[in-house]
Design a protein around this motif. Structure first.
Motif, PDB file in Angstrom:
ATOM      1  N   CYS A 195       0.831  -1.211   0.000  1.00  0.00           N
ATOM      2  CA  CYS A 195       0.000   0.000   0.000  1.00  0.00           C
ATOM      3  C   CYS A 195       0.864   1.259   0.000  1.00  0.00           C
ATOM      4  O   CYS A 195       0.595   2.225  -0.724  1.00  0.00           O
ATOM      5  CB  CYS A 195      -0.948  -0.004   1.189  1.00  0.00           C
ATOM      6  SG  CYS A 195      -0.142  -0.316   2.779  1.00  0.00           S
ATOM      7  N   THR A 196       1.896   1.240   0.808  1.00  0.00           N
ATOM      8  CA  THR A 196       2.803   2.388   0.893  1.00  0.00           C
ATOM      9  C   THR A 196       3.614   2.551  -0.389  1.00  0.00           C
ATOM     10  O   THR A 196       3.848   3.674  -0.850  1.00  0.00           O
ATOM     11  CB  THR A 196       3.748   2.222   2.100  1.00  0.00           C
ATOM     12  OG1 THR A 196       2.967   2.258   3.305  1.00  0.00           O
ATOM     13  CG2 THR A 196       4.791   3.332   2.141  1.00  0.00           C
ATOM     14  N   LYS A 197       4.021   1.445  -0.970  1.00  0.00           N
ATOM     15  CA  LYS A 197       4.857   1.495  -2.170  1.00  0.00           C
ATOM     16  C   LYS A 197       4.136   2.130  -3.363  1.00  0.00           C
ATOM     17  O   LYS A 197       4.759   2.778  -4.198  1.00  0.00           O
ATOM     18  CB  LYS A 197       5.325   0.089  -2.545  1.00  0.00           C
ATOM     19  CG  LYS A 197       6.339  -0.497  -1.561  1.00  0.00           C
ATOM     20  CD  LYS A 197       6.690  -1.928  -1.924  1.00  0.00           C
ATOM     21  CE  LYS A 197       7.663  -2.522  -0.905  1.00  0.00           C
ATOM     22  NZ  LYS A 197       7.955  -3.954  -1.201  1.00  0.00           N
ATOM     23  N   VAL A 198       2.812   1.925  -3.450  1.00  0.00           N
ATOM     24  CA  VAL A 198       2.084   2.445  -4.617  1.00  0.00           C
ATOM     25  C   VAL A 198       1.478   3.826  -4.386  1.00  0.00           C
ATOM     26  O   VAL A 198       1.000   4.448  -5.332  1.00  0.00           O
ATOM     27  CB  VAL A 198       0.950   1.477  -5.036  1.00  0.00           C
ATOM     28  CG1 VAL A 198       1.528   0.122  -5.419  1.00  0.00           C
ATOM     29  CG2 VAL A 198      -0.091   1.336  -3.943  1.00  0.00           C
ATOM     30  N   CYS A 199       1.505   4.328  -3.159  1.00  0.00           N
ATOM     31  CA  CYS A 199       0.861   5.613  -2.856  1.00  0.00           C
ATOM     32  C   CYS A 199       1.569   6.766  -3.579  1.00  0.00           C
ATOM     33  O   CYS A 199       2.756   7.017  -3.342  1.00  0.00           O
ATOM     34  CB  CYS A 199       0.867   5.871  -1.348  1.00  0.00           C
ATOM     35  SG  CYS A 199       0.144   7.480  -0.909  1.00  0.00           S
ATOM     36  N   MET A 217      -7.208   5.403  -4.618  1.00  0.00           N
ATOM     37  CA  MET A 217      -7.548   4.006  -4.387  1.00  0.00           C
ATOM     38  C   MET A 217      -6.441   3.034  -4.762  1.00  0.00           C
ATOM     39  O   MET A 217      -6.647   1.819  -4.794  1.00  0.00           O
ATOM     40  CB  MET A 217      -8.845   3.624  -5.136  1.00  0.00           C
ATOM     41  CG  MET A 217     -10.033   4.507  -4.839  1.00  0.00           C
ATOM     42  SD  MET A 217     -10.420   4.628  -3.068  1.00  0.00           S
ATOM     43  CE  MET A 217     -10.914   2.962  -2.711  1.00  0.00           C
ATOM     44  N   ALA A 218      -5.241   3.546  -5.037  1.00  0.00           N
ATOM     45  CA  ALA A 218      -4.122   2.667  -5.401  1.00  0.00           C
ATOM     46  C   ALA A 218      -3.785   1.703  -4.280  1.00  0.00           C
ATOM     47  O   ALA A 218      -3.515   0.520  -4.519  1.00  0.00           O
ATOM     48  CB  ALA A 218      -2.897   3.504  -5.760  1.00  0.00           C
ATOM     49  N   CYS A 219      -3.791   2.184  -3.041  1.00  0.00           N
ATOM     50  CA  CYS A 219      -3.432   1.330  -1.907  1.00  0.00           C
ATOM     51  C   CYS A 219      -4.446   0.212  -1.694  1.00  0.00           C
ATOM     52  O   CYS A 219      -4.082  -0.928  -1.397  1.00  0.00           O
ATOM     53  CB  CYS A 219      -3.277   2.163  -0.641  1.00  0.00           C
ATOM     54  SG  CYS A 219      -4.765   3.055  -0.115  1.00  0.00           S
ATOM     55  N   VAL A 220      -5.728   0.542  -1.865  1.00  0.00           N
ATOM     56  CA  VAL A 220      -6.785  -0.456  -1.664  1.00  0.00           C
ATOM     57  C   VAL A 220      -6.639  -1.590  -2.676  1.00  0.00           C
ATOM     58  O   VAL A 220      -6.755  -2.773  -2.329  1.00  0.00           O
ATOM     59  CB  VAL A 220      -8.174   0.201  -1.784  1.00  0.00           C
ATOM     60  CG1 VAL A 220      -9.276  -0.865  -1.738  1.00  0.00           C
ATOM     61  CG2 VAL A 220      -8.379   1.218  -0.663  1.00  0.00           C
TER      62      VAL A 220
END
Length: 338
Positions: A245-249, A270-273
């Motif tokens: 989740c953190t990597k894509v935020c 919504m990337a993290c979700v």
């Protein structure tokens, strides 16, 4: 080149993100189209009608935040709706108002500058194989900058009395503020060009540098998140701390370290979700109730088009400036205000 099968797989795995990228591209192209259309409108007047007349696109007023901010003050204090750049007031009011319920959806879904920032970051990952992280102490130092800039602009508008604000809206300088913005890019100065180059380079190394630290418009929209009506919540019991989740935020938020993402920088992308491998671990909530991952973007766009449609129906979209007045103002635009 990626195969169709790869794209189908990506669309199935993260449909919201693929849709977001597509919408970003559409609005970026639309912004470029608006810019071209406005240039053709401008060219008609500076060539004394030698080029065909092209209707002025009202959407260009979305790039006039200062004018819209003054108009917002006048509207809220006197009830008078701006007739010079009404579309600018409509758009600013909607984006800031929507921020209360839908966070910074504008920033991650349709803002052309935000899209450009993400594209530059992608370019950085292609060239350098990664985007770099800023030291925590530097993030703390840089974060207040956009709020200081926002405070400066809001303070400048608030100190104007209602008479001065109304006078500004009908002044020739404000009438041609969109033309002056165009001239800024057509005759870009060395300082402005250097600033853009510096931001470009920083954005290659550090993802979304402009959006995270310097954009006062995004800061204004993000203030609505103070009410925490909408937020991402993490189930600590099922979380495996994989940090996906953190990597894509895009905003570099430490999602895996908090139970609730309440940061004003969260743009509801919504990337993290979608990146979370454990179903139900990350959820978007509205008024403490879990909602489908499509709820926020769909609600935003439904309201966005409804608001614009209503504005057009009630006459709060197109300027009252006439062709004859444009013919007089535009050739002299570069000298107005000097």
């Amino acid at each position: 080149m990626k195969s169709k099968a790869w794209y189908r797989k990506q669309l199935k795995r993260k449909p919201v993100q693929i849709t977001r990228y597509a919408i970003q591209d559409v609005f970026l192209l639309f912004s470029l189209y608006i810019g071209l259309q406005f240039y053709q409108f401008y060219e008609h007047f500076v060539t004394n009608g030698k080029t065909p007349f092209v209707e002025r696109p009202s959407a260009v007023e979305g790039f006039l935040p200062i004018s819209a901010l003054v108009a917002l003050k006048v509207w809220l204090t006197s009830g008078d709706f701006d007739v010079i750049h009404p579309a600018g007031l409509v758009l600013l009011s909607f984006f800031v108002g929507a921020g209360i319920l839908l966070r910074k959806t504008f920033c991650s879904w349709i803002c052309p500058v935000g899209t450009a920032n993400e594209l530059i970051a992608w370019l950085g990952r292609k060239i350098l194989k990664r985007n770099f992280e800023l030291p925590k102490w530097l993030v703390w130092l840089l974060t207040p900058i956009k709020y200081v800039l926002l405070l400066f602009f809001i303070g400048m508008v608030l100190q104007m009395d209602i008479f001065s604000a109304k006078s500004f809206l009908v002044d020739n300088y404000n009438k041609v503020s969109d033309v002056k913005m165009l001239l800024l890019f057509l005759n870009i100065s060395g300082y402005t060009l250097k600033f853009i180059i510096v931001i470009f380079i920083l954005s290659i190394f550090f993802r979304n540098f402009w959006c995270r630290f310097l954009c006062p418009y995004g800061a204004f929209i993000g203030l609505g998140s103070i009410f925490r009506i909408t937020k991402i919540e993490r189930n600590v019991d099922t979380c495996t701390n994989c940090e996906m989740c953190t990597k894509v935020c895009p905003q570099r938020l430490k999602v895996h370290q908090v139970e609730k993402v309440t940061s004003l920088n969260c743009s509801a992308c919504m990337a993290c979700v979608e990146a979370c491998p454990i179903k139900g671990t990350l959820n978007m909530t509205v008024a403490k109730k879990k909602v489908n991952k499509w709820f926020v973007p769909v609600t935003f766009f439904v309201l966005f088009f409804v608001v614009i449609g209503v504005a057009k129906m009630i006459g709060h979209w197109n300027t009252i400036i006439t062709y004859a007045e444009w013919k007089q103002l535009i050739p002299e635009a570069r000298y107005i205000g000097h």
